[in-house]
Motif scaffolding. Sequence first.
Motif, PDB file in Angstrom:
ATOM      1  N   ILE A  19      12.416 -37.163   6.239  1.00  0.00           N
ATOM      2  CA  ILE A  19      11.711 -36.750   7.461  1.00  0.00           C
ATOM      3  C   ILE A  19      11.300 -38.014   8.230  1.00  0.00           C
ATOM      4  CG2 ILE A  19       9.689 -35.538   8.362  1.00  0.00           C
ATOM      5  CD1 ILE A  19       9.550 -34.102   5.574  1.00  0.00           C
ATOM      6  N   TYR A  20      11.825 -38.175   9.446  1.00  0.00           N
ATOM      7  CA  TYR A  20      11.292 -39.215  10.334  1.00  0.00           C
ATOM      8  C   TYR A  20      10.155 -38.559  11.119  1.00  0.00           C
ATOM      9  CZ  TYR A  20      15.328 -42.220   9.457  1.00  0.00           C
ATOM     10  OH  TYR A  20      16.259 -43.012   8.853  1.00  0.00           O
ATOM     11  N   GLY A  21       8.966 -39.109  11.000  1.00  0.00           N
ATOM     12  CA  GLY A  21       7.842 -38.437  11.659  1.00  0.00           C
ATOM     13  C   GLY A  21       6.770 -39.400  12.103  1.00  0.00           C
ATOM     14  N   LYS A  22       5.661 -38.811  12.524  1.00  0.00           N
ATOM     15  CA  LYS A  22       4.521 -39.613  12.981  1.00  0.00           C
ATOM     16  C   LYS A  22       3.514 -39.656  11.849  1.00  0.00           C
ATOM     17  CE  LYS A  22       5.248 -38.191  17.761  1.00  0.00           C
ATOM     18  NZ  LYS A  22       4.758 -37.350  18.873  1.00  0.00           N
ATOM     19  N   GLY A  23       3.366 -40.862  11.236  1.00  0.00           N
ATOM     20  CA  GLY A  23       2.448 -41.002  10.107  1.00  0.00           C
ATOM     21  C   GLY A  23       3.219 -41.005   8.809  1.00  0.00           C
ATOM     22  N   THR A  24       2.483 -41.040   7.692  1.00  0.00           N
ATOM     23  CA  THR A  24       3.157 -41.108   6.388  1.00  0.00           C
ATOM     24  C   THR A  24       2.949 -39.800   5.637  1.00  0.00           C
ATOM     25  OG1 THR A  24       1.113 -41.859   5.394  1.00  0.00           O
ATOM     26  CG2 THR A  24       2.579 -43.581   6.287  1.00  0.00           C
ATOM     27  N   LYS A  25       3.570 -39.728   4.452  1.00  0.00           N
ATOM     28  CA  LYS A  25       3.456 -38.493   3.664  1.00  0.00           C
ATOM     29  C   LYS A  25       1.990 -38.199   3.330  1.00  0.00           C
ATOM     30  CE  LYS A  25       6.639 -37.637   0.250  1.00  0.00           C
ATOM     31  NZ  LYS A  25       7.174 -37.518  -1.135  1.00  0.00           N
ATOM     32  N   THR A  26       1.241 -39.287   3.012  1.00  0.00           N
ATOM     33  CA  THR A  26      -0.161 -39.055   2.618  1.00  0.00           C
ATOM     34  C   THR A  26      -1.092 -39.083   3.831  1.00  0.00           C
ATOM     35  OG1 THR A  26      -0.175 -41.424   2.217  1.00  0.00           O
ATOM     36  CG2 THR A  26       0.043 -39.995   0.268  1.00  0.00           C
ATOM     37  N   ALA A  27      -0.614 -39.669   4.952  1.00  0.00           N
ATOM     38  CA  ALA A  27      -1.488 -39.713   6.148  1.00  0.00           C
ATOM     39  C   ALA A  27      -0.679 -39.366   7.386  1.00  0.00           C
ATOM     40  CB  ALA A  27      -2.102 -41.097   6.280  1.00  0.00           C
ATOM     41  N   PRO A  28      -0.223 -38.093   7.470  1.00  0.00           N
ATOM     42  CA  PRO A  28       0.545 -37.699   8.663  1.00  0.00           C
ATOM     43  C   PRO A  28      -0.352 -37.705   9.904  1.00  0.00           C
ATOM     44  CG  PRO A  28       0.135 -35.807   7.228  1.00  0.00           C
ATOM     45  CD  PRO A  28      -0.380 -37.003   6.504  1.00  0.00           C
ATOM     46  N   GLN A  29       0.229 -38.082  11.048  1.00  0.00           N
ATOM     47  CA  GLN A  29      -0.584 -38.224  12.266  1.00  0.00           C
ATOM     48  C   GLN A  29      -0.312 -37.113  13.273  1.00  0.00           C
ATOM     49  OE1 GLN A  29      -2.645 -41.025  12.518  1.00  0.00           O
ATOM     50  NE2 GLN A  29      -2.003 -41.317  10.402  1.00  0.00           N
ATOM     51  N   THR A  33       4.510 -32.935  11.948  1.00  0.00           N
ATOM     52  CA  THR A  33       4.922 -33.681  10.745  1.00  0.00           C
ATOM     53  C   THR A  33       4.285 -33.026   9.518  1.00  0.00           C
ATOM     54  OG1 THR A  33       5.152 -35.707  12.041  1.00  0.00           O
ATOM     55  CG2 THR A  33       4.916 -35.965   9.653  1.00  0.00           C
ATOM     56  N   VAL A  34       3.026 -32.613   9.642  1.00  0.00           N
ATOM     57  CA  VAL A  34       2.349 -31.924   8.530  1.00  0.00           C
ATOM     58  C   VAL A  34       3.118 -30.658   8.157  1.00  0.00           C
ATOM     59  CG1 VAL A  34       0.264 -30.671   7.885  1.00  0.00           C
ATOM     60  CG2 VAL A  34       0.071 -32.815   9.173  1.00  0.00           C
ATOM     61  N   THR A  36       6.193 -29.970   8.548  1.00  0.00           N
ATOM     62  CA  THR A  36       7.487 -30.263   7.913  1.00  0.00           C
ATOM     63  C   THR A  36       7.281 -30.670   6.458  1.00  0.00           C
ATOM     64  OG1 THR A  36       8.150 -31.099  10.091  1.00  0.00           O
ATOM     65  CG2 THR A  36       9.632 -31.553   8.265  1.00  0.00           C
ATOM     66  N   ILE A  37       6.240 -31.452   6.199  1.00  0.00           N
ATOM     67  CA  ILE A  37       5.925 -31.864   4.817  1.00  0.00           C
ATOM     68  C   ILE A  37       5.617 -30.629   3.981  1.00  0.00           C
ATOM     69  CG2 ILE A  37       4.198 -33.040   3.387  1.00  0.00           C
ATOM     70  CD1 ILE A  37       4.006 -35.152   5.671  1.00  0.00           C
ATOM     71  N   GLN A  38       4.804 -29.734   4.558  1.00  0.00           N
ATOM     72  CA  GLN A  38       4.431 -28.513   3.812  1.00  0.00           C
ATOM     73  C   GLN A  38       5.651 -27.644   3.548  1.00  0.00           C
ATOM     74  OE1 GLN A  38       1.446 -27.079   6.519  1.00  0.00           O
ATOM     75  NE2 GLN A  38      -0.233 -28.147   5.453  1.00  0.00           N
ATOM     76  N   PHE A  39       6.569 -27.630   4.537  1.00  0.00           N
ATOM     77  CA  PHE A  39       7.782 -26.825   4.382  1.00  0.00           C
ATOM     78  C   PHE A  39       8.527 -27.251   3.120  1.00  0.00           C
ATOM     79  CE2 PHE A  39      11.188 -24.162   6.005  1.00  0.00           C
ATOM     80  CZ  PHE A  39      12.326 -24.708   5.412  1.00  0.00           C
ATOM     81  N   PHE A  40       8.699 -28.567   2.952  1.00  0.00           N
ATOM     82  CA  PHE A  40       9.507 -29.027   1.807  1.00  0.00           C
ATOM     83  C   PHE A  40       8.720 -29.034   0.501  1.00  0.00           C
ATOM     84  CE2 PHE A  40      13.515 -29.637   3.577  1.00  0.00           C
ATOM     85  CZ  PHE A  40      13.388 -30.157   4.856  1.00  0.00           C
ATOM     86  N   GLN A  41       7.390 -29.132   0.601  1.00  0.00           N
ATOM     87  CA  GLN A  41       6.594 -29.094  -0.638  1.00  0.00           C
ATOM     88  C   GLN A  41       6.799 -27.760  -1.361  1.00  0.00           C
ATOM     89  OE1 GLN A  41       2.812 -30.154   1.066  1.00  0.00           O
ATOM     90  NE2 GLN A  41       2.856 -32.233   0.176  1.00  0.00           N
ATOM     91  N   LYS A  42       7.055 -26.701  -0.600  1.00  0.00           N
ATOM     92  CA  LYS A  42       7.255 -25.381  -1.219  1.00  0.00           C
ATOM     93  C   LYS A  42       8.438 -25.402  -2.190  1.00  0.00           C
ATOM     94  CE  LYS A  42       8.175 -23.127   2.388  1.00  0.00           C
ATOM     95  NZ  LYS A  42       8.421 -22.518   3.667  1.00  0.00           N
ATOM     96  N   TYR A  43       9.448 -26.213  -1.851  1.00  0.00           N
ATOM     97  CA  TYR A  43      10.694 -26.152  -2.643  1.00  0.00           C
ATOM     98  C   TYR A  43      10.648 -27.083  -3.855  1.00  0.00           C
ATOM     99  CZ  TYR A  43      12.698 -23.240   0.958  1.00  0.00           C
ATOM    100  OH  TYR A  43      12.945 -22.195   1.820  1.00  0.00           O
ATOM    101  N   GLY A  44       9.714 -28.040  -3.839  1.00  0.00           N
ATOM    102  CA  GLY A  44       9.528 -28.850  -5.050  1.00  0.00           C
ATOM    103  C   GLY A  44      10.558 -29.952  -5.249  1.00  0.00           C
TER     104      GLY A  44
END
Lengths: 108, 79
Positions: A19-29, A33-34, A36-44
């Motif tokens: 994911i190219y986004g604004k911010g990092t995985k632990t500090a999305p801006q 971007t948040v 998208t991170i949550q979308f993929f967290q579901k799949y593990g």
Amino acid sequence: MSAIENEIKEEIKKHKILIYGKGTKTAPQCGFTVETIQFFQKYGHPFEVINVLNNMEKRETLNKLTNWPTLPKVFIDGKFYGDTDILDEMEAKGEIEPLLSAAFGGNK
Amino acid sequence: MISVADLIALVKKEMPDAEVDVMDKTGMRDHFIVHVTSEKFDGMSIMDRHRTVQGSLTAAMQDGRIHAAEIKTAIPSRK
């Protein structure tokens, strides 16, 4: 090919979900971007977030490479898939599961 | 900023047959949810559908009239 294009090509090859986004995985801006991170967290599956918030040159190069004007930009197994607008619709049509298991050599 | 009517007109210029519903997410007329339903989407990949809609909004995105557009696409449901 410019150095930045090479850098992007390497990153896309290195991470099956990127994911190219604004911010990092632990500090999305940015909210998208948040999402998208949550979308993929579901799949593990493991995924990487690369922060391009302040790297305008890289963002311009990405826009040109993908002919897509916005962030975040998602790549799965080296292919561009836009953002959660697209991923959500693909998920609703059951297209994400097979795509991810193929990318991670799913134990079908 | 752009009005809902103008935004719908931009999409319809590209896709005259489409049914376009637009919601202004924040009331500031720059964050929109754009639902586009069209026969033309039948058989098109999700990516291509979104590229078509994005394409119709490119000018307004680049000059800042639109800050963010959440796009949803669909084909008319068969009765």
